[in-house]
Scaffold this motif. Structure first.
Motif, PDB file in Angstrom:
ATOM      1  N   THR A 260      31.848  89.248  53.368  1.00 53.01           N
ATOM      2  CA  THR A 260      32.369  88.625  52.005  1.00 53.01           C
ATOM      3  C   THR A 260      31.339  87.841  51.618  1.00 53.01           C
ATOM      4  N   GLY A 261      30.296  87.506  52.162  1.00 58.08           N
ATOM      5  CA  GLY A 261      29.140  86.469  51.834  1.00 58.08           C
ATOM      6  C   GLY A 261      28.409  87.291  50.782  1.00 58.08           C
TER       7      GLY A 261
ATOM      8  N   GLY B  56      23.181  85.549  53.173  1.00 59.20           N
ATOM      9  CA  GLY B  56      22.346  84.304  53.098  1.00 59.20           C
ATOM     10  C   GLY B  56      23.073  83.161  52.695  1.00 59.20           C
ATOM     11  N   ARG B  57      24.589  83.435  52.411  1.00 62.06           N
ATOM     12  CA  ARG B  57      25.400  82.411  51.761  1.00 62.06           C
ATOM     13  C   ARG B  57      26.818  82.897  52.299  1.00 62.06           C
TER      14      ARG B  57
ATOM     15  N   LEU C  76      28.291  77.608  53.492  1.00 59.73           N
ATOM     16  CA  LEU C  76      26.993  77.413  54.022  1.00 59.73           C
ATOM     17  C   LEU C  76      26.035  78.503  53.424  1.00 59.73           C
ATOM     18  N   GLN C  77      24.773  77.862  53.462  1.00 59.69           N
ATOM     19  CA  GLN C  77      23.671  78.841  52.928  1.00 59.69           C
ATOM     20  C   GLN C  77      22.382  78.640  53.724  1.00 59.69           C
TER      21      GLN C  77
ATOM     22  N   LEU D 210      31.976  84.735  62.340  1.00 59.68           N
ATOM     23  CA  LEU D 210      30.368  84.630  61.415  1.00 59.68           C
ATOM     24  C   LEU D 210      29.865  83.218  62.286  1.00 59.68           C
ATOM     25  N   VAL D 211      28.650  83.627  62.651  1.00 58.17           N
ATOM     26  CA  VAL D 211      27.795  82.419  63.122  1.00 58.17           C
ATOM     27  C   VAL D 211      26.395  82.189  62.336  1.00 58.17           C
ATOM     28  N   PRO D 212      26.228  81.298  61.961  1.00 58.57           N
ATOM     29  CA  PRO D 212      24.926  80.789  61.443  1.00 58.57           C
ATOM     30  C   PRO D 212      23.876  80.884  62.411  1.00 58.57           C
TER      31      PRO D 212
END
Length: 305
Positions: free
Chosen positions: A286-287, A132-133, A193-194, A238-240
């Protein structure tokens, strides 16, 4: 009288020797315990670091195959010359990996009391959690209302033609414009980003800038999505994942992040392409975990024990 004083002096001298001997033995004992205790402590600290490293590295492959998890764990142990210390490995795919290490430590002072060695034991476990981040996201997004099937073909549009609300999945990370978009697509956005963060969308047709970078990413990695061993494979971005936030005159102006997903680019873009072709994959990165995030295949790793 003289004899009495002399006898008292001799007695005190004898007592001092006894006290000195006792004190010396006490100091020797404390020194011996400090040496043995320090050796045990250093061994335990070293083993715990190795165990933590093994499970954190192994957890990266929990979305892949079990034998790969085992291979990574053993590689970490071997690199620290601790493969003989392994007692047990527990693996639950897409959930957790745990190891138990045991190493005998040869004692020095404690041998005087019949203790020649002590077994030092450590345990470590790492679990997969919903991401989530994160740092390094591409300036592309996917609406969370779209159901994702992993390893199935998808297209991420990079122009606004034929898409509801003018939403073509292109996000303005940091600032708008073709140059920031190109940089973020090539290297990933270097700010965190989160979930819950609101982002502006990028307007206009930037398919031309996209094609060049996508070609670079495809050329940089030859592994297929089912078997991506390289943690730095350039085809994986990695895409939001988002939900619409603000719509103005039938155009989506901003979105709210609800999670993250990993997208594997399968093909380069030709001169007429306005979409990036690829597949969504499950992957640990690694989030970090963030409460309330939607799971869309992107895992974070957390050391739990």
């Amino acid at each position: 009288m003289k004899k009495i004083i002399l006898n008292l002096f001799k007695r005190e001298q004898g007592n001092a020797i006894v006290f000195a001997a006792i004190a010396f033995m006490g100091l020797l004992g404390m020194a011996g315990l400090a040496i043995d205790g320090g050796l045990v402590y250093m061994t335990k600290s070293h083993l715990q670091k190795v165990a933590n490293s093994a499970v954190l590295s192994g957890a990266q492959e929990l979305t892949n195959q079990e034998d790969k998890v085992e291979t990574i764990v053993m590689d970490i142990l071997k690199s620290h010359k601790e493969e003989s210390s392994l007692e047990k490995v527990e693996i639950e795919m897409e959930k957790r990996v745990a190891v138990d290490l045991n190493k005998p430590v040869q004692l020095s002072f404690a041998r005087l009391f019949g203790f020649e060695k002590m077994d030092v034991q450590v345990h470590a476990a790492a679990e997969l959690r919903t991401m989530g981040r994160a740092v390094g996201a591409a300036p592309l997004g996917i609406d969370d209302r779209i159901p994702l099937e992993y390893l199935k073909p998808y297209q991420l549009k990079v122009d606004s033609s034929g898409v509801e609300y003018g939403n073509f999945g292109v996000l303005a990370l940091g600032s708008t414009g073709a140059k920031p978009f190109e940089e973020n697509l090539r290297n990933g956005y270097q700010e965190e980003l989160q979930t819950g963060m609101v982002l502006e969308t990028q307007t206009g047709n930037i398919a031309g800038k996209t094609r060049e970078v996508i070609q670079e990413r495809v050329n940089g990695c030859t592994e297929m999505p089912r078997d991506v061993n390289d943690r730095d494979c350039s085809r994986v971005i990695l895409v939001p994942v988002y939900k619409p936030n603000k719509i103005d005159q039938n155009q989506l102006k901003s979105v709210e992040i609800t999670g993250f997903a990993y997208f594997y680019i399968t093909d380069p873009m030709d001169s007429k392409d306005t979409s990036i072709r690829g597949m969504f994959i499950k992957r640990a990165g690694t989030g970090f975990e963030e409460e309330g995030s939607l799971f869309k295949g992107a895992y974070s790793i957390r050391l739990t024990e």
